[in-house]
Design a protein around this motif. Structure first.
Motif, PDB file in Angstrom:
ATOM      1  N   LYS A  68     -14.039  13.616  -1.333  1.00  0.00           N
ATOM      2  CA  LYS A  68     -12.819  12.835  -1.115  1.00  0.00           C
ATOM      3  C   LYS A  68     -12.599  11.926  -2.318  1.00  0.00           C
ATOM      4  O   LYS A  68     -13.542  11.419  -2.910  1.00  0.00           O
ATOM      5  N   PHE A  71      -9.665   6.744  -3.788  1.00  0.00           N
ATOM      6  CA  PHE A  71      -8.558   6.098  -3.087  1.00  0.00           C
ATOM      7  C   PHE A  71      -8.623   6.379  -1.589  1.00  0.00           C
ATOM      8  O   PHE A  71      -8.448   5.472  -0.770  1.00  0.00           O
ATOM      9  N   THR A  72      -8.918   7.615  -1.208  1.00  0.00           N
ATOM     10  CA  THR A  72      -9.031   7.981   0.203  1.00  0.00           C
ATOM     11  C   THR A  72     -10.210   7.277   0.859  1.00  0.00           C
ATOM     12  O   THR A  72     -10.104   6.785   1.984  1.00  0.00           O
ATOM     13  N   ILE A  74     -11.643   4.398  -0.018  1.00  0.00           N
ATOM     14  CA  ILE A  74     -11.366   2.963   0.128  1.00  0.00           C
ATOM     15  C   ILE A  74     -10.333   2.730   1.225  1.00  0.00           C
ATOM     16  O   ILE A  74     -10.457   1.784   2.018  1.00  0.00           O
ATOM     17  N   THR A  75      -9.322   3.589   1.299  1.00  0.00           N
ATOM     18  CA  THR A  75      -8.319   3.453   2.364  1.00  0.00           C
ATOM     19  C   THR A  75      -8.960   3.617   3.741  1.00  0.00           C
ATOM     20  O   THR A  75      -8.687   2.833   4.660  1.00  0.00           O
ATOM     21  N   ASN A  76      -9.827   4.619   3.897  1.00  0.00           N
ATOM     22  CA  ASN A  76     -10.502   4.820   5.183  1.00  0.00           C
ATOM     23  C   ASN A  76     -11.444   3.666   5.510  1.00  0.00           C
ATOM     24  O   ASN A  76     -11.555   3.258   6.669  1.00  0.00           O
ATOM     25  N   LEU A  78     -11.159   0.486   4.525  1.00  0.00           N
ATOM     26  CA  LEU A  78     -10.356  -0.676   4.918  1.00  0.00           C
ATOM     27  C   LEU A  78      -9.801  -0.501   6.328  1.00  0.00           C
ATOM     28  O   LEU A  78      -9.769  -1.458   7.116  1.00  0.00           O
ATOM     29  N   GLY A  79      -9.362   0.707   6.666  1.00  0.00           N
ATOM     30  CA  GLY A  79      -8.875   0.958   8.016  1.00  0.00           C
ATOM     31  C   GLY A  79      -9.970   0.791   9.058  1.00  0.00           C
ATOM     32  O   GLY A  79      -9.733   0.297  10.154  1.00  0.00           O
ATOM     33  N   THR A  82     -10.803  -3.107   9.362  1.00  0.00           N
ATOM     34  CA  THR A  82      -9.736  -3.953   9.901  1.00  0.00           C
ATOM     35  C   THR A  82      -9.295  -3.538  11.294  1.00  0.00           C
ATOM     36  O   THR A  82      -8.477  -4.222  11.895  1.00  0.00           O
ATOM     37  N   SER A  83      -9.801  -2.419  11.818  1.00  0.00           N
ATOM     38  CA  SER A  83      -9.383  -2.003  13.151  1.00  0.00           C
ATOM     39  C   SER A  83     -10.060  -2.885  14.198  1.00  0.00           C
ATOM     40  O   SER A  83     -11.110  -3.461  13.974  1.00  0.00           O
TER      41      SER A  83
END
Length: 150
Positions: A68, A71-72, A74-76, A78-79, A82-83
């Motif tokens: 992966k 960017f993918t 780090i995005t995952n 952070l999600g 923060t969930s």
């Protein structure tokens, strides 16, 4: 061969020189950040800022973690952080050995007491037990769970 099957569908096309379109835009974004820094600052400040920005752009353009893009990942991440969900792992069931109470099965097991002593089966048993084979006596295993007699 009746049908042509597409191959290498996960490889991005090199559009601009040795870079894919995504990699090219990563470097263009880094250049757009660095051009005002170069214009409005001296050379030492520019180099101090340009090295980390270029490194981050190169990492985002080329680095892959488990297939992966960075960017993918780090995005995952952070999600996930923060969930509002809480992920807990609870072991609910304990492993218990299965007890067979069929008298026919007990007789069948009692009848099968032969020991294969061929060189191949001996080698396989030594490999499976890491060499800890004692054929002359039965050694009790302290870690094995005890099965209550019923």
């Amino acid at each position: 061969m009746r049908f042509q099957v597409p191959q290498f569908t996960d490889v991005e096309d090199k559009v601009i020189g040795p870079f894919t379109l995504r990699q090219f835009f990563m470097y263009v974004g880094a250049a757009m950040v660095l051009i005002p820094v170069y214009i409005f600052s001296d050379l030492s400040l520019f180099i101090t800022i340009a090295l980390p920005v270029a490194g981050i752009a190169a990492a985002f353009a080329h680095l892959k973690v488990n297939g992966k893009s960075l960017f993918t990942v780090i995005t995952n991440a952070l999600g996930f952080f923060t969930s509002s969900q809480i992920y807990l792992w609870r072991r609910t069931a304990k492993l218990r050995p299965i007890q067979i109470v069929d008298p026919e099965w007990q007789e069948l097991v009692a009848a099968q007491t032969y020991e294969d002593t061929s060189p191949l089966s001996t080698a396989v048993q030594i490999l499976e037990t890491a060499g800890n084979v004692v054929r002359s006596e039965d050694i009790p295993d302290d870690l094995a769970p005890e099965i209550p007699a019923s």
